[in-house]
Scaffold this active site. Structure first.
Site, PDB file in Angstrom:
ATOM      1  N   HIS A 138      37.950  52.028  35.752  1.00 19.85           N
ATOM      2  CA  HIS A 138      38.611  52.819  36.790  1.00 19.85           C
ATOM      3  C   HIS A 138      38.573  54.280  36.370  1.00 19.85           C
ATOM      4  O   HIS A 138      38.693  54.593  35.192  1.00 19.85           O
ATOM      5  CB  HIS A 138      40.069  52.361  36.967  1.00 19.85           C
ATOM      6  CG  HIS A 138      40.671  52.833  38.245  1.00 19.85           C
ATOM      7  ND1 HIS A 138      41.239  54.075  38.365  1.00 19.85           N
ATOM      8  CD2 HIS A 138      40.753  52.245  39.463  1.00 19.85           C
ATOM      9  CE1 HIS A 138      41.652  54.224  39.610  1.00 19.85           C
ATOM     10  NE2 HIS A 138      41.366  53.140  40.301  1.00 19.85           N
ATOM     11  N   ASP A 165      40.686  45.113  41.975  1.00 15.03           N
ATOM     12  CA  ASP A 165      39.805  44.243  42.739  1.00 15.03           C
ATOM     13  C   ASP A 165      39.244  43.076  41.955  1.00 15.03           C
ATOM     14  O   ASP A 165      38.518  42.250  42.502  1.00 15.03           O
ATOM     15  CB  ASP A 165      38.668  45.064  43.356  1.00 15.03           C
ATOM     16  CG  ASP A 165      39.168  45.769  44.596  1.00 15.03           C
ATOM     17  OD1 ASP A 165      40.041  45.198  45.268  1.00 15.03           O
ATOM     18  OD2 ASP A 165      38.718  46.892  44.857  1.00 15.03           O
TER      19      ASP A 165
END
Ligand code: ACO
Length: 431
Positions: free
Chosen positions: A308, A366
């Site tokens: 991320h 996710d």
């Protein structure tokens, strides 16, 4: 703003620029670089905006080092445990948790604006049956700008509110229409007596030929996933909505731009990509092969759902979703869960691997969300659409915030030009 200044000096010319330091409520200070070009004749260069605050915002706070996420100051863990999506939507939009009468009014407004103009609904027939649902949703959201133009004066706060409510209320209907079109089933109209997620599930799975009862476990799971996906400060799609909206464009077009940005596999498309990856890996004994591929610079393969831009420790949303995946699968009576078991094993192996440890690559939101969507019966191609429904709240919130910000200007970045210097046009015959 404080009196503190960062000082920049050009060693060649000795020219100075004083950069005013702005101190946020929490987080690192931010240097205003607006005077740099005037003082030093130089711009800043920051590809991917990794170190640039593009705006001021009071909506969401993230501490990527500590794995903290807060909406309007409330930790995501508390909201996930005690709140619901509609209350969170109100909180994001208006900055405070609603009082009971405010919540009731807001909930009623959203429930009673779920229908689409019939002409807009007919747009779906123009798409081929195998069109990707994100393509349909992006196109239809953009088309809303051709319908609801009674309230698109962006400088009128009341119009902005009407737009916000309409967008949040109608996006599940658009998503469900895209789904029904892709499976060739008749469209199911929204039902006002159902709550946000119950209504969505009903529009997805009800058919005229038989009764459909919304499973409360499924509705609750969806509600929590939507809370977790509702906002994430200046991410790629939200920044896109702000940039598009900054020109004063019709707000539905700005939201359509956000949908388009979200679709990419490096952003909201990752949930679908994770399931594709797990299916390709296939079995636990294949994991080391794929982990090695992810580490190989000459191989474009990446572990989807890992890494991320902001979180450099565990994504707090991933921790919540991971726990929830266990609960949802148990409650739905799914005992044989090969994909989930594979994901758990892959996570364990990657978290012990030096490459992923050194680069601070942890599962993101996710990594597990697709497993839950799949358990709810939602097909892979709809995963990013589910994300878009929830994130619509964040997009609309940021769009509203931007338009009422006194420092708001059209977004217009500068560049580091690396093209040809001036040259003269050569006639075709002389090239
Ligand atoms: N698998 C393998 N290596 C990775 C991964 C991964 N998933 N993610 C990052 N890396 C490596 C990069 O190759 C790079 O290595 P290097 O320093 O040796 O060149 C390093 O880690 C840093 O990665 P960047 O791509 O520079 O980090 P950035 O912040 O630009 O990208 C991103 C973040 C896009 C999320 C990236 O980690 C990625 O592609 N992950 C997979 C896709 C994904 O899961 N996206 C969803 C994000 S969450 C969301 O949008 C809701």
């Amino acid at each position: 703003m404080t009196d503190k200044l960062f000082k920049l000096t050009d060693p060649e010319t000795g020219k100075h620029s004083d950069l005013p330091v702005r101190v946020p409520t929490i987080g690192p200070p931010v240097a205003g670089v607006g005077s740099m070009y005037r003082d030093l004749g130089a711009f800043t260069y920051d590809p991917g905006y990794a170190a640039t605050a593009s705006c001021q915002s009071a909506v969401t706070y993230i501490d990527g080092e500590k794995g903290v996420l807060m909406y309007r100051g409330y930790p995501i863990e508390q909201l996930a445990e005690h709140s619901n999506f509609i209350e969170v939507a109100y909180l994001l939009l208006y900055g405070e948790l609603p009082k009971p009468d405010q919540l009731e009014r807001f909930d009623t407004t959203i429930r009673t604006h779920t229908m689409l103009n019939e002409a807009l609904l007919r747009f779906f027939n123009g798409f081929h049956y195998d069109a990707h649902p994100m393509a349909m949703v992006t196109g239809v959201v953009a088309s809303m700008s051709a319908f609801y133009h009674d309230s698109t004066n962006v400088s009128d706060p009341e119009h902005r509110d009407i737009f916000a409510h309409r967008m949040i209320a109608k996006i599940p209907t658009i998503a469900a229409a895209a789904y029904k079109h892709s499976v060739g089933q008749p469209f199911v109209y929204p039902r006002n007596e159902l709550d946000y997620c119950g209504n969505l599930l009903n529009m997805f799975f009800a058919v005229p030929a038989s009764n459909y009862e919304v499973d409360p476990v499924a509705a609750e799971a969806l509600d929590m996933l939507f809370i977790l996906h509702a906002d994430h400060e200046q991410n790629c799609s939200t920044s896109t909505v702000r940039l598009a909206g900054s020109s004063g464009t019709n707000p539905y077009s700005a939201i359509a731009a956000g949908n388009a940005a979200l679709w990419g596999p490096a952003h909201g498309g990752a949930n679908e990509a994770v399931i594709n990856m797990l299916e390709t890996i296939g079995s636990v004994d294949q994991i080391p092969k794929f982990v090695n591929r992810a580490k190989d610079k000459s191989d474009p393969f990446r572990l989807m759902g890992f890494g991320h831009r902001v979180y450099k420790s565990y994504d707090p949303r991933a921790s919540i979703i991971r726990g929830m995946a266990h609960r949802v699968l148990n409650n739905l009576g799914r005992t044989n869960t090969p994909l989930f078991d594979l994901a758990l094993e892959l996570e364990q192996i990657a978290l012990k691997d030096d490459y992923f440890v050194e680069k601070n690559l942890y599962p993101n939101v996710d990594f597990y969300s697709g497993i839950i969507y799949r358990a709810l019966g939602i097909p892979k191609s709809m995963f990013t659409v589910m994300f878009a429904i929830a994130r619509t709240v964040g997009w609309v919130t940021h769009w509203r915030e931007m338009l009422s910000d006194p420092e708001f200007r059209i977004g217009r970045p500068r560049q580091l030009y690396i093209g040809a210097e001036q040259r003269d046009y050569a006639a075709l015959s002389e090239r």
